[in-house]
Every structure is written in C-alpha cells, then in structure tokens.
Scaffold this motif. Structure first.
Motif, mmCIF file in Angstrom:
data_model
loop_
_atom_site.group_PDB
_atom_site.id
_atom_site.type_symbol
_atom_site.label_atom_id
_atom_site.label_comp_id
_atom_site.label_asym_id
_atom_site.label_seq_id
_atom_site.Cartn_x
_atom_site.Cartn_y
_atom_site.Cartn_z
ATOM 1 N N GLY A 178 44.034 19.545 29.112
ATOM 2 C CA GLY A 178 42.670 19.722 29.603
ATOM 3 C C GLY A 178 42.606 19.650 31.120
ATOM 4 N N TYR A 179 43.326 18.668 31.686
ATOM 5 C CA TYR A 179 43.326 18.520 33.145
ATOM 6 C C TYR A 179 43.957 19.754 33.792
ATOM 7 N N LEU A 180 45.106 20.178 33.260
ATOM 8 C CA LEU A 180 45.785 21.350 33.823
ATOM 9 C C LEU A 180 44.929 22.603 33.687
ATOM 10 N N ASN A 181 44.185 22.661 32.600
ATOM 11 C CA ASN A 181 43.309 23.795 32.347
ATOM 12 C C ASN A 181 42.251 23.938 33.445
ATOM 13 N N ARG A 182 41.869 22.814 34.056
ATOM 14 C CA ARG A 182 40.840 22.855 35.104
ATOM 15 C C ARG A 182 41.391 23.277 36.467
ATOM 16 N N LEU A 210 53.861 28.608 34.853
ATOM 17 C CA LEU A 210 52.755 28.739 35.797
ATOM 18 C C LEU A 210 51.688 27.684 35.503
ATOM 19 N N PHE A 211 51.430 27.456 34.221
ATOM 20 C CA PHE A 211 50.436 26.467 33.809
ATOM 21 C C PHE A 211 50.861 25.052 34.244
ATOM 22 N N ALA A 212 52.166 24.786 34.119
ATOM 23 C CA ALA A 212 52.680 23.442 34.415
ATOM 24 C C ALA A 212 53.106 23.276 35.878
ATOM 25 N N TYR A 213 52.946 24.341 36.658
ATOM 26 C CA TYR A 213 53.325 24.342 38.069
ATOM 27 C C TYR A 213 52.897 23.059 38.812
ATOM 28 N N PRO A 214 51.629 22.634 38.668
ATOM 29 C CA PRO A 214 51.212 21.434 39.407
ATOM 30 C C PRO A 214 51.920 20.152 38.948
ATOM 31 N N VAL A 215 52.418 20.129 37.713
ATOM 32 C CA VAL A 215 53.137 18.933 37.240
ATOM 33 C C VAL A 215 54.502 18.854 37.939
ATOM 34 N N LEU A 216 55.140 20.027 38.113
ATOM 35 C CA LEU A 216 56.401 20.040 38.860
ATOM 36 C C LEU A 216 56.156 19.617 40.308
ATOM 37 N N GLN A 217 55.038 20.079 40.857
ATOM 38 C CA GLN A 217 54.706 19.692 42.225
ATOM 39 C C GLN A 217 54.515 18.173 42.324
ATOM 40 N N ALA A 218 53.829 17.612 41.350
ATOM 41 C CA ALA A 218 53.641 16.152 41.319
ATOM 42 C C ALA A 218 54.998 15.458 41.224
ATOM 43 N N ALA A 219 55.878 16.008 40.394
ATOM 44 C CA ALA A 219 57.208 15.417 40.230
ATOM 45 C C ALA A 219 57.996 15.474 41.537
ATOM 46 N N GLU A 238 45.350 15.773 43.953
ATOM 47 C CA GLU A 238 44.545 14.909 43.075
ATOM 48 C C GLU A 238 45.257 14.690 41.748
ATOM 49 N N LEU A 239 45.817 15.750 41.200
ATOM 50 C CA LEU A 239 46.563 15.612 39.946
ATOM 51 C C LEU A 239 47.767 14.682 40.149
ATOM 52 N N THR A 240 48.434 14.828 41.275
ATOM 53 C CA THR A 240 49.599 13.980 41.571
ATOM 54 C C THR A 240 49.207 12.505 41.565
ATOM 55 N N ARG A 241 48.114 12.190 42.233
ATOM 56 C CA ARG A 241 47.641 10.793 42.255
ATOM 57 C C ARG A 241 47.238 10.345 40.854
ATOM 58 N N HIS A 242 46.614 11.230 40.120
ATOM 59 C CA HIS A 242 46.197 10.912 38.756
ATOM 60 C C HIS A 242 47.411 10.567 37.889
#
Ligand code: ADP
Ligand code: NA
Length: 343
Positions: A107-111, A138-147, A168-172
């Motif tokens: 849900g978070y990634l969807n936003r 592509l969907f999980a791109y921000p999770v890799l960035q957080a990592a 923001e996602l990284t901090r979350h």
C-alpha cells in the motif's frame, strides 16, 4: 554536522545534465570541500536502479556507467574525501533490500509517484490493468533506495526535491525496523535538500529535466559545447511577455526556470537575480545572459570530463578504493543487522 554519514547516488541512465549538477553533484562537491574528519561521504552510481527502465541497452549502459564516474569526478568530487563506487559492487545493499522488503507494505509503495510517472500512469487513475504491467523492480525501486541509504546507516542524504517521498519511505522503514527489533539500529536519515529548486525541461517546463527524456533539446548536458548550449537556450519555451522578466512559476514557468538556473549557478537568491536581470528588455539579451552563465559554469566540468574519460586506469583506481571503503562499512553493518534479526 559532526559524526555524519552522508550518502547519495545517481543513476547511469544517460548523460548528466544541469539538473543533476545543481541538484546533486555540485552539492556533493561542496560537501567534500566542507568535510570534517568525523564525517563519512559515500557517493555512488546506482547501476542496479538503472536497469528498471523498459528497454535496457547493454552497450549504452556500459558507457553510461563509466561516464557517470567520470562526471562525478569532473565536477570536483574529491575521491580522497569521498568513497565513489558502483551500487552493484556492494552486494550488502541488495541483501538489505530483501530484508527491508519483508517490512515494506504494498500500500505504501503504491502511493509512491515515481513508478507511475515512469509507467506513464496518471496519479489517481491506477487500475488493475495498469498495475499488472508494472514490473516488480520498478515498483520496489524505493525499497532498494532505502536499503542503499540504510546499509551505511546514513544520517544525511543530499538529493533534489524530486526525492522527498523516497526519503520519507526510508525513514519509515528505518523506524519500522528499529521498532520491530526493539533496537535503535538505524538513525533516521535527514534530507539535505539542494539549495537550487528543481530544474525543469527547457521544452516542457511543466516537467523536470531528466536523463530519460528522449527530447535532447529539453536538457543541457554537462558536456554540451557552448554553441549547443546557446542553441538550446534560444529554443527554450518561454512566453509572449518579452520586455520584462520576473519569477512567476505558475504563469511564467519557462522564464522562471531560466531565472532558477541563474540563481543556482550564481548561488544568489531568486530576488537578487530578478534585480540583476531587470535591465533586459528582450529575450535575446536575457537568454544571452543565461547562456553566458551556463557556458562559463560548465566549462570546467566539461574539460575535466574529457580528461578523466581518457584515463580509464585512474577511474578504475578510484572505483576500487571507493568500493573497498564502502564494503568495509557495509559488511560490518549488514552483519549487525542480520544478527539482530536472528540470523
Ligand atoms: P534523472 O531523473 O535525471 O535520471 P536521477 O534519478 O539519477 O536523475 O537523480 C540523481 C540526482 O539528481 C537526485 O539527487 C535528483 O534529486 C537530482 N535531480 C535529477 N533531476 C533533477 C532536476 N531536474 N533538478 C534538480 N535535481 C535533479
Ligand atoms: Na530520476
């Protein structure tokens, strides 16, 4: 700040442009200049993120990867002060991506807006058909960035304002992890927002200047020759008010973008630039002034780039040293993280 771990990356998806320079690499150079001995600087080329584009081209990718290193050095990032490396050289970042993906909610990634804009899906019109075509990477791109960021327990991340959501996602995720495992493993990384506002496309000033834009006239590349820069700025979309130039992003986005570019280059406020350009009474003079500023600012990086790209051994030595330094930190941190998780 003291004891800071400062981390940022840039994708090798094309030649670097003025937006990358004012929003990212010039800030990295400034951080090198200001660095104190208690700070750690890590700057990377996000090659794993780069392959989330629809049609990867191996030949171009290989070229852009090494050019990205040369571009980073050409603006003055100092490899004796910062570790410069490829994302793919540090497997711990990918490892942490998996670990964090077990926390990240769909849900978070969807936003997040980036996967939508990169798939040409309008926010608000996401139907199941559209989602069905989006690739997991592509969907999980921000999770890799957080990592990437959390692998170094980064405290500060210098980025342009298009990256706010991802931070923001990284901090979350960092908070979620700390909470779940009842230990303050990750500091919550702060965004160091570039002093220059987002640079916009010269041809369509409603969107940002981006490497992935196929329209070459929309971008000023760091390696453009002066005549090309002059031609592109001459063609830049503006408006029909031609006897005075002021900053009004809503009604005059093209003119405002040019003012923002001057403000970024000269490190002056928008207001100061407005005073300086009050003397211009036609587009030819105003755009000539913009051109002069851009050409002069980019001449150093352009010359340095030509030098570095012809010194592959030097580039390799920088990458080797940077990867070793980054690996040391990454190995130590991932060991601690996995240990806390029960591995
Ligand atoms: P691009 O969209 O050009 O492929 P990246 O996603 O690789 O750029 O972003 C690298 C860095 O450059 C990030 O810190 C980002 O905020 C910054 N950046 C990218 N485009 C712009 C722009 N048009 N204006 C300001 N900063 C930008
Ligand atoms: Na981008």
């Amino acid at each position: 700040p003291k004891n800071a771990s400062i981390f940022s990356m840039i994708q090798p998806t094309g030649e670097f442009h003025l937006g990358n320079y004012l929003g990212a690499t010039r800030v990295w150079k400034d951080l090198c200049t200001l660095k104190s001995s208690s700070q750690r600087l890590t700057f990377g080329v996000a090659d794993l993120h780069a392959i989330t584009i629809p049609k990867p081209n191996t030949t171009k990718f290989r070229k852009y990867r090494i050019e990205a290193i040369a571009s980073i050095l050409s603006v003055g990032v100092d490899p004796s002060k910062a570790s410069v490396m490829y994302q793919s050289s540090i497997p711990q970042q990918t490892q942490l991506h998996w670990l964090l993906s077990t926390l990240a909610s769909m849900g978070y990634l969807n936003r997040m807006t980036q996967w939508k804009s990169k798939s040409n899906i309008k926010d608000g019109s996401v139907d199941s058909d559209a989602i069905g075509k989006v690739r997991l990477g592509l969907f999980a791109y921000p999770v890799l960035q957080a990592a990437d960021i959390l692998t170094y327990k980064a405290t500060h991340v210098p980025v342009g304002d298009d990256q706010t959501q991802h931070l923001e996602l990284t901090r979350h995720l960092a908070e979620q992890f700390n909470h779940l495992y009842k230990k303050r493993v990750f500091p919550l990384p702060k965004t160091i927002l570039a002093p220059t506002k987002k640079i916009l496309s010269l041809s369509s000033p409603e969107k940002k200047m981006s490497k992935s834009d196929p329209n070459q006239d929309a971008l000023i590349y760091l390696n453009d020759e002066p005549e090309i820069i002059a031609k592109k700025i001459k063609k830049a979309v503006t408006d029909s008010i031609s006897d005075h130039f002021e900053y009004d992003p809503v009604n005059r986005p093209g003119v405002s973008n040019l003012i923002n570019i001057i403000s970024g280059i000269q490190r002056k406020s928008i207001g100061e630039v407005e005073k300086d350009i009050a003397r211009f009474r036609n587009y030819s003079d105003f755009k000539g002034y913009v051109t002069e500023n851009v050409v002069e600012e980019l001449s150093g990086p352009r010359n340095m780039f030509k030098r570095f790209i012809n010194e592959p051994e030097y580039l390799d030595s920088v990458i080797k040293k940077g990867s070793e330094e980054a690996s040391e930190v990454a190995e130590k941190n991932i060991k601690e993280i996995m240990n806390i998780m029960g591995f």
